[in-house]
Motif scaffolding. Structure first.
Motif, PDB file in Angstrom:
ATOM      1  N   LEU A   1     -12.659   9.388   0.437  1.00  0.00           N
ATOM      2  CA  LEU A   1     -14.284  10.288   0.004  1.00  0.00           C
ATOM      3  C   LEU A   1     -15.294  10.336   1.331  1.00  0.00           C
ATOM      4  O   LEU A   1     -15.482   9.147   2.398  1.00  0.00           O
ATOM      5  CB  LEU A   1     -14.363   9.033  -1.397  1.00  0.00           C
ATOM      6  N   SER A   2     -15.368  11.385   1.564  1.00  0.00           N
ATOM      7  CA  SER A   2     -16.470  11.427   2.963  1.00  0.00           C
ATOM      8  C   SER A   2     -15.873  10.881   3.874  1.00  0.00           C
ATOM      9  O   SER A   2     -15.981  10.559   4.656  1.00  0.00           O
ATOM     10  CB  SER A   2     -17.311  10.930   2.486  1.00  0.00           C
ATOM     11  N   GLY A   3     -14.211  11.136   4.024  1.00  0.00           N
ATOM     12  CA  GLY A   3     -13.754  10.522   5.733  1.00  0.00           C
ATOM     13  C   GLY A   3     -13.616   9.201   5.461  1.00  0.00           C
ATOM     14  O   GLY A   3     -12.922   7.820   5.759  1.00  0.00           O
ATOM     15  N   GLU A   4     -13.726   8.123   4.016  1.00  0.00           N
ATOM     16  CA  GLU A   4     -13.769   6.858   3.824  1.00  0.00           C
ATOM     17  C   GLU A   4     -13.086   6.436   2.557  1.00  0.00           C
ATOM     18  O   GLU A   4     -13.012   7.347   1.339  1.00  0.00           O
ATOM     19  CB  GLU A   4     -15.135   6.084   3.975  1.00  0.00           C
ATOM     20  N   TRP A   5     -11.971   5.380   3.144  1.00  0.00           N
ATOM     21  CA  TRP A   5     -11.365   4.605   1.647  1.00  0.00           C
ATOM     22  C   TRP A   5     -12.168   3.938   0.727  1.00  0.00           C
ATOM     23  O   TRP A   5     -12.502   3.278   1.148  1.00  0.00           O
ATOM     24  CB  TRP A   5     -10.281   3.906   1.999  1.00  0.00           C
ATOM     25  N   LYS A   6     -12.204   4.718  -0.576  1.00  0.00           N
ATOM     26  CA  LYS A   6     -13.091   3.613  -1.729  1.00  0.00           C
ATOM     27  C   LYS A   6     -12.270   3.423  -2.761  1.00  0.00           C
ATOM     28  O   LYS A   6     -10.857   3.565  -3.276  1.00  0.00           O
ATOM     29  CB  LYS A   6     -14.721   4.433  -2.175  1.00  0.00           C
ATOM     30  N   ILE A   7     -12.274   2.407  -3.158  1.00  0.00           N
ATOM     31  CA  ILE A   7     -11.952   1.857  -4.866  1.00  0.00           C
ATOM     32  C   ILE A   7     -12.333   2.845  -5.869  1.00  0.00           C
ATOM     33  O   ILE A   7     -13.318   2.840  -5.873  1.00  0.00           O
ATOM     34  CB  ILE A   7     -11.380   0.650  -4.829  1.00  0.00           C
ATOM     35  N   ILE A   8     -12.014   3.493  -6.106  1.00  0.00           N
ATOM     36  CA  ILE A   8     -11.511   3.937  -7.542  1.00  0.00           C
ATOM     37  C   ILE A   8     -12.079   3.363  -8.351  1.00  0.00           C
ATOM     38  O   ILE A   8     -12.035   3.942 -10.093  1.00  0.00           O
ATOM     39  CB  ILE A   8     -12.061   5.482  -7.316  1.00  0.00           C
ATOM     40  N   SER A   9     -11.104   2.493  -8.786  1.00  0.00           N
ATOM     41  CA  SER A   9     -10.386   2.398 -10.388  1.00  0.00           C
ATOM     42  C   SER A   9      -9.570   0.940 -10.111  1.00  0.00           C
ATOM     43  O   SER A   9      -9.089   0.828  -8.917  1.00  0.00           O
ATOM     44  CB  SER A   9      -9.781   3.297 -11.086  1.00  0.00           C
TER      45      SER A   9
ATOM     46  N   PHE B   1      -5.152  -1.600  -7.424  1.00  0.00           N
ATOM     47  CA  PHE B   1      -6.357  -0.818  -6.713  1.00  0.00           C
ATOM     48  C   PHE B   1      -5.345   1.365  -6.733  1.00  0.00           C
ATOM     49  O   PHE B   1      -4.505   1.275  -6.176  1.00  0.00           O
ATOM     50  CB  PHE B   1      -7.089  -1.265  -6.050  1.00  0.00           C
ATOM     51  N   LEU B   2      -6.318   1.811  -7.046  1.00  0.00           N
ATOM     52  CA  LEU B   2      -6.612   3.597  -7.326  1.00  0.00           C
ATOM     53  C   LEU B   2      -7.392   3.575  -5.853  1.00  0.00           C
ATOM     54  O   LEU B   2      -8.767   2.896  -6.228  1.00  0.00           O
ATOM     55  CB  LEU B   2      -6.489   4.261  -8.111  1.00  0.00           C
ATOM     56  N   LEU B   3      -7.549   4.096  -4.752  1.00  0.00           N
ATOM     57  CA  LEU B   3      -8.465   4.241  -3.437  1.00  0.00           C
ATOM     58  C   LEU B   3      -8.301   5.981  -3.888  1.00  0.00           C
ATOM     59  O   LEU B   3      -6.860   6.584  -3.280  1.00  0.00           O
ATOM     60  CB  LEU B   3      -7.378   4.262  -2.327  1.00  0.00           C
ATOM     61  N   LYS B   4      -8.890   6.727  -3.038  1.00  0.00           N
ATOM     62  CA  LYS B   4      -9.216   7.699  -2.208  1.00  0.00           C
ATOM     63  C   LYS B   4     -10.246   7.845  -1.323  1.00  0.00           C
ATOM     64  O   LYS B   4     -11.332   7.263  -2.008  1.00  0.00           O
ATOM     65  CB  LYS B   4     -10.077   8.171  -3.761  1.00  0.00           C
TER      66      LYS B   4
ATOM     67  N   ILE C   1       0.630  -1.281   0.138  1.00  0.00           N
ATOM     68  CA  ILE C   1       0.123   0.317   0.170  1.00  0.00           C
ATOM     69  C   ILE C   1       0.863   1.045  -0.074  1.00  0.00           C
ATOM     70  O   ILE C   1       2.066   1.381   0.347  1.00  0.00           O
ATOM     71  CB  ILE C   1      -0.575  -0.258   0.901  1.00  0.00           C
ATOM     72  N   ASP C   2       0.809   2.386  -0.625  1.00  0.00           N
ATOM     73  CA  ASP C   2       1.328   3.328  -0.926  1.00  0.00           C
ATOM     74  C   ASP C   2       0.312   4.701  -0.582  1.00  0.00           C
ATOM     75  O   ASP C   2      -0.730   4.744  -1.499  1.00  0.00           O
ATOM     76  CB  ASP C   2       1.680   3.167  -2.216  1.00  0.00           C
ATOM     77  N   ILE C   3       0.200   5.497   0.122  1.00  0.00           N
ATOM     78  CA  ILE C   3      -0.697   5.819   0.547  1.00  0.00           C
ATOM     79  C   ILE C   3       0.549   8.190   0.105  1.00  0.00           C
ATOM     80  O   ILE C   3       1.708   8.363   0.192  1.00  0.00           O
ATOM     81  CB  ILE C   3      -0.780   6.908   2.054  1.00  0.00           C
ATOM     82  N   SER C   4      -0.350   8.749  -0.377  1.00  0.00           N
ATOM     83  CA  SER C   4      -0.516  10.197  -0.863  1.00  0.00           C
ATOM     84  C   SER C   4      -1.184  11.222  -0.518  1.00  0.00           C
ATOM     85  O   SER C   4      -1.891  11.688  -1.254  1.00  0.00           O
ATOM     86  CB  SER C   4      -0.139  10.823  -1.920  1.00  0.00           C
ATOM     87  N   ASN C   5      -1.476  11.416   1.165  1.00  0.00           N
ATOM     88  CA  ASN C   5      -2.087  12.835   1.730  1.00  0.00           C
ATOM     89  C   ASN C   5      -3.496  11.680   1.133  1.00  0.00           C
ATOM     90  O   ASN C   5      -3.974  10.810   2.158  1.00  0.00           O
ATOM     91  CB  ASN C   5      -2.462  13.853   0.363  1.00  0.00           C
ATOM     92  N   ASN C   6      -4.584  11.972   0.572  1.00  0.00           N
ATOM     93  CA  ASN C   6      -5.641  11.072   0.342  1.00  0.00           C
ATOM     94  C   ASN C   6      -6.213  10.501  -0.625  1.00  0.00           C
ATOM     95  O   ASN C   6      -7.355   9.876  -1.168  1.00  0.00           O
ATOM     96  CB  ASN C   6      -7.269  12.510   0.616  1.00  0.00           C
ATOM     97  N   ILE C   7      -5.568   9.818  -1.153  1.00  0.00           N
ATOM     98  CA  ILE C   7      -5.277   9.043  -2.499  1.00  0.00           C
ATOM     99  C   ILE C   7      -3.974   7.809  -2.290  1.00  0.00           C
ATOM    100  O   ILE C   7      -2.709   7.736  -1.220  1.00  0.00           O
ATOM    101  CB  ILE C   7      -4.536   9.745  -4.186  1.00  0.00           C
TER     102      ILE C   7
END
Length: 144
Positions: free
Chosen positions: A125-133, A120-123, A94-100
């Protein structure tokens, strides 16, 4: 001088604590997907994704197969929900950069001699991590 070191140390450990919490939250989202797909739980699969997330998959005789999370979850509809279906997934990194974030997972299906790598790309959203792709590839058979 001692105060400055203490302030720096406190800031550093606060950052590490925050980063660890975010890694755990992202891991939970990916585990939700992995568990849902291993136990044919359509609701759990969809829960991990942003509703409009594209999933880029491979399919025999089709170079690129694009599905929505709902369409992907429906691939499991004829399997018994809650019963392990032979898929074993694990998070590789897992690699994090701020909110992505980016995550990589391995999915093994021993009965079919298959190994997939999912990216997976995650973001957040509204305080919750979601897979966006999501993109997946089937690794070549190691026995070949």
């Amino acid at each position: 001088m001692k105060k400055a070191y203490l302030s720096i140390a406190f800031a550093f450990f606060t950052f590490l604590s925050f980063a660890q919490t975010e890694v755990e939250a992202i891991g939970k989202t990916i585990e939700t997907y992995l568990n849902g797909s291993s136990y044919s739980d359509m609701e759990q699969i969809q829960e991990a994704f942003y509703e409009e997330a594209p999933l880029y998959l491979s399919k025999k005789d089709q170079e690129l197969w694009v599905l929505t999370p709902k369409e992907y979850a429906e691939l499991f509809k004829n399997r018994k929900s809650g019963e392990h279906n032979g898929r074993f997934g694990k998070i590789l990194n897992i690699d994090i950069s701020n909110n992505i974030a980016m995550a990589k997972a391995e999915i093994r299906i021993p009965a079919r001699d298959m190994v997939f790598i999912d990216l997976f790309l995650l973001k957040k959203l509204s305080g919750e991590w979601k897979i966006i792709s999501k993109v997946a590839t089937l690794l070549p058979n190691e026995k070949s």
